[in-house]
Design a protein around this motif. Structure first.
Motif, PDB file in Angstrom:
ATOM      1  N   SER A   1       0.821  -1.219   0.000  1.00 45.26           N
ATOM      2  CA  SER A   1       0.000   0.000   0.000  1.00 45.26           C
ATOM      3  C   SER A   1       0.841   1.249   0.000  1.00 45.26           C
ATOM      4  O   SER A   1       0.416   2.297  -0.486  1.00 45.26           O
TER       5      SER A   1
ATOM      6  N   ASN B   1      -8.020   6.328  -6.226  1.00 50.28           N
ATOM      7  CA  ASN B   1      -8.488   5.385  -5.205  1.00 50.28           C
ATOM      8  C   ASN B   1      -7.458   4.279  -5.003  1.00 50.28           C
ATOM      9  O   ASN B   1      -6.901   3.765  -5.965  1.00 50.28           O
TER      10      ASN B   1
ATOM     11  N   LYS C   1      -3.247   6.846   0.427  1.00 54.08           N
ATOM     12  CA  LYS C   1      -3.358   8.087   1.195  1.00 54.08           C
ATOM     13  C   LYS C   1      -3.817   7.806   2.630  1.00 54.08           C
ATOM     14  O   LYS C   1      -3.191   8.239   3.605  1.00 54.08           O
ATOM     15  N   THR C   2      -4.931   7.061   2.738  1.00 54.94           N
ATOM     16  CA  THR C   2      -5.439   6.741   4.078  1.00 54.94           C
ATOM     17  C   THR C   2      -4.437   5.874   4.837  1.00 54.94           C
ATOM     18  O   THR C   2      -4.248   6.027   6.049  1.00 54.94           O
ATOM     19  N   THR C   3      -3.760   4.985   4.095  1.00 60.27           N
ATOM     20  CA  THR C   3      -2.762   4.147   4.744  1.00 60.27           C
ATOM     21  C   THR C   3      -1.658   5.002   5.372  1.00 60.27           C
ATOM     22  O   THR C   3      -1.219   4.737   6.492  1.00 60.27           O
TER      23      THR C   3
HETATM   24  N1  ATP Z   1      -6.330  -2.810   6.540  1.00 60.92           N
HETATM   25  C1  ATP Z   1      -6.077  -3.169   5.255  1.00 60.92           C
HETATM   26  N2  ATP Z   1      -5.987  -4.466   4.917  1.00 60.92           N
HETATM   27  C2  ATP Z   1      -5.699  -4.832   3.645  1.00 60.92           C
HETATM   28  N3  ATP Z   1      -5.504  -3.968   2.642  1.00 60.92           N
HETATM   29  C3  ATP Z   1      -5.593  -2.657   2.908  1.00 60.92           C
HETATM   30  C4  ATP Z   1      -5.881  -2.186   4.241  1.00 60.92           C
HETATM   31  N4  ATP Z   1      -5.896  -0.839   4.223  1.00 60.92           N
HETATM   32  C5  ATP Z   1      -5.636  -0.494   2.940  1.00 60.92           C
HETATM   33  N5  ATP Z   1      -5.449  -1.578   2.172  1.00 60.92           N
HETATM   34  C6  ATP Z   1      -5.133  -1.564   0.748  1.00 60.92           C
HETATM   35  O1  ATP Z   1      -4.090  -0.644   0.551  1.00 60.92           O
HETATM   36  C7  ATP Z   1      -4.305   0.100  -0.636  1.00 60.92           C
HETATM   37  C8  ATP Z   1      -4.327   1.559  -0.309  1.00 60.92           C
HETATM   38  O2  ATP Z   1      -5.516   1.855   0.398  1.00 60.92           O
HETATM   39  P1  ATP Z   1      -5.844   3.280   0.993  1.00 60.92           P
HETATM   40  O3  ATP Z   1      -7.079   3.139   1.775  1.00 60.92           O
HETATM   41  O4  ATP Z   1      -4.640   3.820   1.679  1.00 60.92           O
HETATM   42  O5  ATP Z   1      -6.130   4.105  -0.329  1.00 60.92           O
HETATM   43  P2  ATP Z   1      -6.588   5.611  -0.488  1.00 60.92           P
HETATM   44  O6  ATP Z   1      -5.539   6.297  -1.248  1.00 60.92           O
HETATM   45  O7  ATP Z   1      -6.973   6.178   0.811  1.00 60.92           O
HETATM   46  O8  ATP Z   1      -7.869   5.429  -1.428  1.00 60.92           O
HETATM   47  P3  ATP Z   1      -9.287   6.182  -1.416  1.00 60.92           P
HETATM   48  O9  ATP Z   1      -9.094   7.413  -2.192  1.00 60.92           O
HETATM   49  O10 ATP Z   1     -10.193   5.230  -2.092  1.00 60.92           O
HETATM   50  O11 ATP Z   1      -9.652   6.431  -0.006  1.00 60.92           O
HETATM   51  C9  ATP Z   1      -5.587  -0.421  -1.250  1.00 60.92           C
HETATM   52  O12 ATP Z   1      -5.244  -1.380  -2.225  1.00 60.92           O
HETATM   53  C10 ATP Z   1      -6.292  -1.061  -0.096  1.00 60.92           C
HETATM   54  O13 ATP Z   1      -7.103  -2.119  -0.523  1.00 60.92           O
END
Ligand code: ATP
Ligand code: MG
Lengths: 238, 326
Positions: A16, A35, A39-41
């Motif tokens: 991630s 998506n 970012k959230t990670t």
């Molecule tokens: N707890 C988790 N367990 C497994 N995979 C995860 C977990 N958290 C995030 N991922 C994976 O890590 C990747 C990044 O996810 P993240 O939520 O950080 O994306 P994002 O940039 O915040 O997206 P969005 O704009 O949709 O919110 C994705 O492929 C997601 O499926």
């Protein structure tokens, strides 16, 4: 300033975050990407919910990853959530008060003043004593922001705070976000898919795609960067 | 502090005052000795029910183990009542305190598991305490650490406080203690711990991000709940005086307890009174007057099966409303 070095996060087969090295300057910073970009990670690493496989995060010369998760809020790392996490059974005042009494110093009357002050700042004074359960999703978004900025945060992480807000409310939110660094001295990282909000709030922006840093720099430049446009092609073209 | 407690949502001063006046002054002249005995039992049980309801409704912790601190509170208080001259109110606090310590220990595994697993773990711990209580037996006036008298003639009733030896006086004493325990719960719920619990129940990530130590507040909840149940246990011994068996605190009692608590409702402390009313007044009335003792077990099981179904349906509906279920 938030210095991130060589940060990688692995969920099973998914990487991630992939060796991300970047430094967020003081003030308002944008963090964008399609998506699943990570970012959230990244926020979850900063909050202590996710342990990275490698990497360091240094804020004000302190190694953040060595700090227990619940201590980070008191130290100054505060955030909102992509899906709002307000406390439904408490009033608006109690929601914000709860954060203040755990994450900030102050006597009883100082707490009350700080909370009322922040409620006025985000425009929630009218619903101060309403139980959140009875309020709209829009109010919840602003309550979350109030919870994240009350007291003396060092870092405010806003995860899509404008999601679901109508346009005029987004303008109001933009005004609030813009004045957070000045008001609190905190560095703000704003994640949002609304580019005009990011443009309106952030002088500096970083872009993630598939867990990698694609670009970082002044917002105007970054938004016109070819690599950034390419990263978004999948989304925009759809 | 007092002001905030009195102003709290779940606390309606006029209704509470009216209820207290009714219980303390009207009930002893309305009801005969048997019913006063039952109502004493109800008041005691309401504290245990409140402890379960508070844990579940306010902190989100499903504990099937609250009979354990109830039994431990009873054991400690009875033993000390026979062995020492410590004044009774102080004994109650000691019994509650020991129960609180054990309650925190029972809470430790709760930090690792939640939901169904927590329910199972706490039930197993309750069974563990049941086994220990079975080995120790409740003191009956004899000598030694256990205070067990071997012959029937040496057995003595559990002493009551000197100022509340009669059944009516003891009833009033129990009502006042229950009132204090409920106020204690409200005092926690209306202030910083209550807000922290609401936050933990709503969302642990959000609580952490607010700087709340989930560990500390969950243990505090288990400690407080165990104290409440422990004090109730201390009253229980002096209430029944002779017939204290481990069956009051065994696994059936544990399941029965959670069932009536769910029936009474967990979101307000009033639910605890309702639960205790079901368990100690209504069921007793029905078994004595309608169905007869030989059917008691089947009857209770049926009633509580229905109660749990109602609860399940309500929970599902509430979750649908909140958009938690698709
Ligand atoms: N707890 C988790 N367990 C497994 N995979 C995860 C977990 N958290 C995030 N991922 C994976 O890590 C990747 C990044 O996810 P993240 O939520 O950080 O994306 P994002 O940039 O915040 O997206 P969005 O704009 O949709 O919110 C994705 O492929 C997601 O499926
Ligand atoms: Mg996200």
């Amino acid at each position: 300033m938030i210095e991130i070095t060589d940060l990688s996060v692995q969920f099973g087969g998914v990487r991630s975050l992939d060796e991300v090295t970047l430094t967020f300057p003081d003030g308002n910073c944008g963090l964008i990407g399609p998506n699943g970009a990570g970012k959230t990670t990244l926020f979850n690493v900063l909050s202590g919910f996710v342990t990275p496989v490698t990497g360091r995060v240094v804020i004000d010369d302190v190694d953040l990853l060595d700090m227990a998760d619940y201590r980070r809020a008191r130290w100054g790392v505060r955030r909102t959530f992509q899906t709002v996490q307000t406390i439904e059974s408490l009033t608006v005042y109690e929601n914000v008060r709860t954060v203040h009494e755990h994450a900030a110093e102050g006597s009883r009357s100082e707490r009350q003043d700080a909370v009322d002050d922040v409620l006025a700042f985000v425009g929630l004074s009218d619903v101060r004593d309403s139980v959140v359960r009875a309020l709209s999703q829009r109010d919840r978004r602003f309550i979350e922001v109030a919870r994240a900025i009350v007291g003396a945060p060092r870092v405010v992480l806003l995860d899509e705070p404008a999601a679901g807000l109508p346009e005029e409310e987004t303008d109001h939110l933009a005004q609030i976000i813009r004045s957070v660094p000045e008001r609190t001295g905190a560095t703000v990282i704003l994640v949002d898919h609304d580019m005009s909000l990011v443009q309106a709030c952030c002088d500096w922006t970083a872009v993630l795609d598939f867990g990698r840093l694609v670009a970082a720099g002044p917002t105007a430049e970054v938004l016109h960067d070819e690599r950034v446009l390419a990263a978004y092609v999948g989304e925009e073209g759809a | 502090m007092i002001g905030r407690v009195l102003g709290h949502k779940t606390f309606q001063p006029t209704i509470v005052a009216g209820l207290m006046v009714f219980a303390l002054f009207a009930m002893p002249s309305i009801f005969d000795a048997t019913w006063i005995f039952n109502f004493t039992q109800m008041a005691i049980y309401s504290m245990v029910a409140a402890s379960v309801g508070m844990l579940y409704g306010r902190v989100g912790l499903v504990s099937l183990g609250q009979v354990a601190p109830y039994g431990i509170g009873a054991w400690v208080t009875i033993r000390l009542a026979f062995a020492t001259d410590i004044p009774y109110p102080l004994l109650l606090i000691i019994g509650g305190g020991v129960a609180a310590v054990i309650g925190v220990l029972i809470g430790l595994p709760a930090l690792r598991v939640s939901g169904l697993y927590l329910a199972l773990v706490t039930l197993l711990l309750a069974v563990g305490v049941e086994v220990i209580l079975f080995r120790l037996k409740f003191a009956n006036g004899g000598p030694g650490f256990n205070g067990l008298a071997l012959t029937m003639s040496d057995r003595a009733p559990v002493p009551r406080p000197t100022f509340a030896e009669g059944d009516v006086a003891f009833f009033r004493f129990v009502v006042i203690v229950a009132f204090i325990i409920f106020m204690l719960a409200v005092a926690f719920l209306a202030t910083k711990p209550g807000r922290a619990w609401a936050s933990v129940r709503q969302s642990e990530p959000s609580a952490l991000a607010s700087g709340i130590s989930i560990t500390r507040y969950k243990l505090l909840a288990f400690g407080l709940a165990a104290f409440m149940a422990g004090v109730a246990g201390g009253l229980f011994g002096a209430h029944v005086q002779w017939s204290i068996g481990v069956d009051q605190f065994n696994r059936q009692a544990a399941l029965f307890l959670i069932a009536v608590v769910l029936m009474g409702g967990i979101h307000s402390l009033w639910g605890a009174l309702l639960a205790a009313f079901f368990a100690k007044i209504l069921l007793d009335f029905l078994t004595q007057n309608v169905i007869g003792h030989q059917f008691w077990n089947d009857f209770a099981l049926t009633i509580f099966g229905i109660g749990l179904m109602i609860n399940l349906i309500q929970t599902t509906k509430a979750m649908e409303k909140k958009g938690l279920l698709e």
